[in-house]
Design a protein around this motif. Structure first.
Motif, mmCIF file in Angstrom:
data_model
loop_
_atom_site.group_PDB
_atom_site.id
_atom_site.type_symbol
_atom_site.label_atom_id
_atom_site.label_comp_id
_atom_site.label_asym_id
_atom_site.label_seq_id
_atom_site.Cartn_x
_atom_site.Cartn_y
_atom_site.Cartn_z
ATOM 1 N N GLN A 108 -36.991 -32.920 -12.362
ATOM 2 C CA GLN A 108 -36.598 -31.612 -11.848
ATOM 3 C C GLN A 108 -37.394 -30.518 -12.562
ATOM 4 O OE1 GLN A 108 -34.553 -31.216 -9.281
ATOM 5 N NE2 GLN A 108 -34.170 -33.438 -9.180
ATOM 6 N N PRO A 109 -37.658 -29.395 -11.889
ATOM 7 C CA PRO A 109 -38.407 -28.307 -12.527
ATOM 8 C C PRO A 109 -37.662 -27.731 -13.718
ATOM 9 C CG PRO A 109 -38.299 -27.994 -10.139
ATOM 10 C CD PRO A 109 -37.351 -29.096 -10.471
ATOM 11 N N ASN A 110 -38.417 -27.353 -14.741
ATOM 12 C CA ASN A 110 -37.875 -26.553 -15.830
ATOM 13 C C ASN A 110 -38.385 -25.138 -15.616
ATOM 14 O OD1 ASN A 110 -37.028 -25.282 -18.120
ATOM 15 N ND2 ASN A 110 -38.409 -26.394 -19.512
ATOM 16 N N GLN A 111 -37.546 -24.282 -15.062
ATOM 17 C CA GLN A 111 -37.989 -22.954 -14.665
ATOM 18 C C GLN A 111 -38.168 -22.016 -15.851
ATOM 19 O OE1 GLN A 111 -35.930 -21.295 -11.321
ATOM 20 N NE2 GLN A 111 -35.940 -23.230 -10.176
ATOM 21 N N LYS A 112 -37.858 -22.498 -17.052
ATOM 22 C CA LYS A 112 -38.112 -21.690 -18.242
ATOM 23 C C LYS A 112 -39.563 -21.859 -18.712
ATOM 24 C CE LYS A 112 -33.338 -21.766 -19.893
ATOM 25 N NZ LYS A 112 -32.431 -22.140 -21.010
ATOM 26 N N PHE A 113 -40.207 -22.939 -18.247
ATOM 27 C CA PHE A 113 -41.624 -23.150 -18.563
ATOM 28 C C PHE A 113 -42.434 -22.464 -17.467
ATOM 29 C CE2 PHE A 113 -45.602 -25.630 -18.439
ATOM 30 C CZ PHE A 113 -45.982 -25.522 -19.760
ATOM 31 N N ARG A 114 -42.655 -21.132 -17.640
ATOM 32 C CA ARG A 114 -43.204 -20.393 -16.520
ATOM 33 C C ARG A 114 -44.155 -19.277 -16.920
ATOM 34 N NH1 ARG A 114 -38.301 -18.127 -13.352
ATOM 35 N NH2 ARG A 114 -39.903 -16.945 -12.275
ATOM 36 N N LYS A 115 -44.469 -19.123 -18.171
ATOM 37 C CA LYS A 115 -45.329 -18.006 -18.563
ATOM 38 C C LYS A 115 -46.755 -18.221 -18.074
ATOM 39 C CE LYS A 115 -42.802 -16.569 -22.686
ATOM 40 N NZ LYS A 115 -42.863 -16.333 -24.144
ATOM 41 N N ALA A 168 -45.213 -25.910 -30.317
ATOM 42 C CA ALA A 168 -44.707 -25.574 -28.989
ATOM 43 C C ALA A 168 -45.689 -24.668 -28.247
ATOM 44 C CB ALA A 168 -43.352 -24.892 -29.106
ATOM 45 N N HIS A 169 -45.917 -25.004 -26.986
ATOM 46 C CA HIS A 169 -46.840 -24.231 -26.146
ATOM 47 C C HIS A 169 -46.071 -23.832 -24.889
ATOM 48 C CE1 HIS A 169 -50.823 -22.951 -24.729
ATOM 49 N NE2 HIS A 169 -50.475 -23.424 -23.535
ATOM 50 N N ASN A 170 -45.751 -22.565 -24.773
ATOM 51 C CA ASN A 170 -44.872 -22.109 -23.700
ATOM 52 C C ASN A 170 -45.615 -21.435 -22.554
ATOM 53 O OD1 ASN A 170 -42.496 -22.983 -25.031
ATOM 54 N ND2 ASN A 170 -42.614 -21.177 -26.364
ATOM 55 N N GLN A 171 -46.916 -21.620 -22.496
ATOM 56 C CA GLN A 171 -47.719 -21.047 -21.420
ATOM 57 C C GLN A 171 -48.154 -22.150 -20.466
ATOM 58 O OE1 GLN A 171 -50.674 -19.384 -24.041
ATOM 59 N NE2 GLN A 171 -49.868 -17.309 -23.786
ATOM 60 N N CYS A 172 -48.339 -21.779 -19.201
ATOM 61 C CA CYS A 172 -48.770 -22.769 -18.212
ATOM 62 C C CYS A 172 -50.281 -22.787 -18.074
ATOM 63 C CB CYS A 172 -48.117 -22.504 -16.862
ATOM 64 S SG CYS A 172 -48.455 -20.857 -16.198
ATOM 65 N N TYR A 173 -50.978 -22.396 -19.121
ATOM 66 C CA TYR A 173 -52.437 -22.415 -19.108
ATOM 67 C C TYR A 173 -52.957 -22.602 -20.533
ATOM 68 C CZ TYR A 173 -51.854 -17.540 -20.574
ATOM 69 O OH TYR A 173 -51.479 -16.400 -21.242
ATOM 70 N N LEU A 174 -54.245 -22.960 -20.616
ATOM 71 C CA LEU A 174 -54.959 -23.092 -21.884
ATOM 72 C C LEU A 174 -56.204 -22.226 -21.835
ATOM 73 C CD1 LEU A 174 -55.085 -26.969 -22.502
ATOM 74 C CD2 LEU A 174 -53.700 -25.322 -23.759
ATOM 75 N N ASP A 175 -56.686 -21.864 -23.002
ATOM 76 C CA ASP A 175 -58.000 -21.233 -23.094
ATOM 77 C C ASP A 175 -59.046 -22.333 -23.266
ATOM 78 O OD1 ASP A 175 -60.348 -19.907 -24.795
ATOM 79 O OD2 ASP A 175 -59.281 -18.306 -23.737
ATOM 80 N N TYR A 176 -60.220 -22.099 -22.709
ATOM 81 C CA TYR A 176 -61.304 -23.079 -22.860
ATOM 82 C C TYR A 176 -61.533 -23.418 -24.323
ATOM 83 C CZ TYR A 176 -66.058 -24.714 -23.575
ATOM 84 O OH TYR A 176 -67.161 -25.415 -24.007
ATOM 85 N N ASN A 177 -61.447 -22.424 -25.197
ATOM 86 C CA ASN A 177 -61.714 -22.662 -26.617
ATOM 87 C C ASN A 177 -60.697 -23.606 -27.236
ATOM 88 O OD1 ASN A 177 -64.075 -20.983 -26.913
ATOM 89 N ND2 ASN A 177 -62.716 -19.228 -26.629
#
Length: 786
Positions: A779-786, A755-764
């Protein structure tokens, strides 16, 4: 009107009976989809996307895409392409709405304004009376230009064809990296010829030319292009280069003729001069020489004349060099030894398929794939190779150098391409990034300049646009661990560049463009700090880290926005239009657009602006007021670079579903498989690189930081091929389950099965290889927002 390259297999089932069952219709659709999947990446490329300079259709003087439709190879030195106009703000030399072609040049620029340059070595097949001037569009017989059939015009990766209707000649062209070939199919005529305008140049004229007959099917020579002849910025871009050629005709000529125009020495030769009637009248009355062996002059052309039968093919090929005539000859001999046009075309397509396979997409529509692979193609034109096949190149000191450990490259459209084009290349072509940094560092050494150029072209320090974009490219490569250049030298130049052009101790930059410059300098001063810190230079890092906060010095809390200052540090008068006022402290933008550019410190910017909720509300207004067609406007103006990162700021203020919504909207509304398929100038790969990244579901807001924003992919699956010399992984794949035009919102994410709960990745995470899985919904999932 759409110009799509369609494989024959894609037509299977199109003519089946409309009375079939739903199951039959489903099978037909499946067959069509399967056929579409069988297309190679190169077959999806439509070089006519963006090939218009029309200001009327753009609604702004910047025009539309300004791409060229001709034949080239990935990052090739040569581009064999039709030219429909000399002069005006037509950087590519071609615009689809023009009705005639002047000829086919061997060098072109892609997607640029500022009057353009190159367009050298213009070759035109003609019959009948010899014309020495290009003539006027729409006036038949006024020059060597010809009308052409739009129905028969074809453009594909590595190939272009058009029929010149005034002469009934079919012209086809293809290319190798340093050379090109044209195939002309002539009608029956006693006076058929291939003529070459040696003086021609997109934004002006070459100022001196030379030609020599080697034998009865070979010529060589050069064309000197200086600022006195216009070109880049109509001379203000300081372009000063010489194009060398070594050319051969498949059919020997009995003699080579020439023309020589008498241009008075006291005449100027900038763009507006060579466009004038008096200048063209002089060229039209040029002295015609029946036969020459060598010739040098200020405005020359040459021609080989033949008697042709119906459908008589005559081929023409040339090596091009920016080093020497010998270099041009070596380039041609290495790349095109014979006269196999079809074989060379096949080779060019192979080069494109290999290059474009750096990314693979599936799902999405056929239209989406044409847009995607053409965008990827447009990111692979520049920065082009500048060295000959043996690695030799002309340096900024005018001397010949040899590049053994890197490929010398040119055309660094810095202000544009640091935002998306180079972040994309760090993923799929990191060697290219290193080549460009090497080239910029070496150029500064050769020119004995204390700073790095912001917009380099053929060794010229053009000074075009603003900021210090080379520092962004350097810092980003260093941060990602892919730098293969002299970092100490890079830091030396970064410091000197920031001191030469930066906010300095004063902490802001005054007019012109006090907002744009202050914000962009603050970012690249932060880049200098990041580079210094990584090299253990804490004293330097501390100085430039402070300067990286200079953006705060022009934020007016009473207005709640950025505002330019005068030399004394006083606020410039606030206009009646407020932050919507075009040009108020900004270049090609207004403060509302430019003010979002604080990529190095988004949390600090958000705090200044009143916090996440207020910023999110303001951003929503910024996007909601954009016209449906996304053409040039005062809000989110995708037609120009300053706002390209802004859709991803929703990720940073806790509302990533709005990033997902708006990137999909931009992909849908601002990109099309048509001539008007780009809402603004292509800008040497930047406009297309944005699409490639966003349509893949990734974007880097701050080059120099390894954070890649996650957004909603256009495709169900995207695979990036990684370079094992720079990355640990073999490839990185993004899968979007249940993706569709309606299911644009990310419901959940997994990275390599977890599970990946962030809205970004690291280049690595990307460089390590693996899989990002997204589950999509309507529809948006507003819990996926970190």
């Amino acid at each position: 009107m759409k110009h799509r390259i369609i494989a024959l297999a894609a037509l299977v089932g199109l003519f089946s009976s409309s009375c079939g069952t739903d199951r039959d219709a489903g099978k037909t659709a499946e067959k069509q989809n399967a056929a579409a999947q069988e297309l190679t990446p190169a077959e999806y490329v439509n070089p006519l996307i963006g090939a218009s300079t029309s200001t009327g259709k753009a609604g702004i003087y910047h025009g539309l895409g300004k791409t060229f439709p001709g034949a080239t190879t990935p990052y090739g030195l040569v581009q064999v392409s039709p030219n429909t106009i000399t002069g005006g703000d037509n950087g590519s030399g071609y615009s689809y709405e023009h009705t005639s072609i002047e000829g086919f040049a061997f060098t072109q620029m892609s997607g640029i304004g500022w009057y353009g340059d190159l367009g050298n070595f213009l070759v035109t097949p003609t019959t009948g009376t010899l014309h020495t001037a290009r003539g006027k569009e729409g006036v038949a017989g006024s020059g060597y230009r010809s009308g052409y059939s739009k129905k028969e015009e074809k453009a594909a990766a590595g190939y272009y064809a058009a029929t010149l209707t005034d002469y009934n000649i079919k012209a086809e062209m293809t290319a190798a990296p340093h050379s090109g070939m044209l195939r002309f199919t002539f009608p029956e005529n006693k006076k058929s010829r291939i003529q070459i305008d040696l003086a021609r140049r997109v934004g002006g004229t070459s100022t001196r030319q030379y030609v020599q007959v080697v034998d009865n099917h070979t010529i060589k020579g050069w064309m000197k292009c200086t600022p006195d002849g216009g070109g880049w910025g109509n001379g203000d871009g300081h372009a000063d280069y010489t194009v060398y050629f070594y050319a051969q005709f498949s059919k020997p000529f009995k003699k080579l003729g020439a023309w020589k125009a008498d241009i008075p020495k006291n005449w100027t030769r900038k763009r507006e001069d060579i466009e004038s009637d008096r200048y063209q009248e002089r060229v039209a009355k040029a002295a015609i020489l029946d036969s020459v062996t060598t010739l040098e002059g200020d405005h020359l052309g040459v021609f080989a004349e033949y008697e042709t039968r119906k459908d008589d093919p005559i081929l023409f090929k040339s090596g091009i060099s920016f080093v020497s005539m010998d270099g041009a000859e070596k380039n041609l001999q290495k790349e095109i030894s014979g006269w196999d046009f079809d074989g060379l075309h096949k080779q060019a397509v192979g080069l494109w398929n290999n290059a474009l396979s750096a990314m693979n997409v599936s799902g999405g529509s056929d239209e989406d794939k044409h847009i995607f692979y053409t965008a990827l193609y447009h990111t692979m034109i520049d920065p082009r190779m500048f060295a000959d096949v043996d690695g030799s190149f002309t340096g900024g000191d005018g001397k010949i150098h040899q590049s053994n450990d890197y490929t010398r490259r040119t055309i660094f459209s810095g202000w544009d391409v640091f935002r998306s084009q180079f972040p994309l290349q760090t993923l799929i072509n990191p060697k290219l990034v290193n080549d460009m940094v090497h080239s910029l560092l070496s150029l500064a050494d050769e020119r004995k300049k204390p700073y790095l150029e912001r917009w380099e072209m053929l060794n010229a320090y053009s000074g075009c646009m603003i900021g210090n974009p080379a520092l962004s490219v350097i810092a980003d490569a260093n941060s990602k661990g892919i730098a293969r250049f002299d970092k100490e030298k890079a830091l030396k130049y970064a410091v000197q560049t920031s001191n030469e052009f930066g906010n300095g101790e004063r902490g802001f930059t005054v007019e012109p463009f006090g907002i744009s410059n202050t914000l962009e300098y603050a970012y690249t001063e932060w880049c200098t700090s990041a580079l210094a810190k990584s090299l253990g230079k804490s004293d330097i890092a501390k100085v430039f880290e402070k300067r990286g906060q200079s953006y705060r010095n022009i934020f007016d809390k009473t207005k709640g926005w950025f505002r330019p200052k005068d030399k004394a540090g006083n606020w410039q008068p606030w206009p009646a239009e407020g932050r919507m006022q075009d040009g108020y402290g900004c270049v090609e933008s207004n403060p509302y657009q430019q003010g979002w550019f604080v990529p190095q410190d988004i949390p600090g910017m958000v705090t200044l602006m009143g916090g996440s909720e207020k910023v999110a509300t303001d951003l929503t207004t910024f996007f909601d007021k954009v016209p449906e067609n996304m053409m040039w406007n005062g809000y989110y103006n995708h037609a120009n670079e300053p706002v390209h990162h802004v859709p991803f700021l929703f990720n940073c203020v806790g509302k990533p579903w709005l990033t997902q919504k708006w990137t999909r909207e931009i992909c849908r509304r601002a990109y099309h498989n048509s001539v008007e398929g780009l809402v603004g100038n292509e800008d040497v790969g930047q406009m297309s690189a944005w699409y490639v990244l966003a349509a893949s579901g990734l974007y880097q807001v701050c080059p120099g930081k390894n954070r890649f924003e996650i957004t909603s992919p256009v495709f169900e699956k995207v695979t990036l091929r990684l370079d094992p010399a720079y990355a640990k992984g073999k490839d990185f794949t993004i899968i979007a389950h249940e993706n569709s035009p309606k299911n644009v919102y990310i419901q959940s994410a997994k990275l390599n099965g977890k599970a990946h709960n962030q809205c970004y990745l690291d280049y690595n995470d990307i460089a390590a290889g693996g899989t990002l899985e997204l589950t999509m919904g309507p529809q948006p999932n507003q819990k996926f927002r970190k």
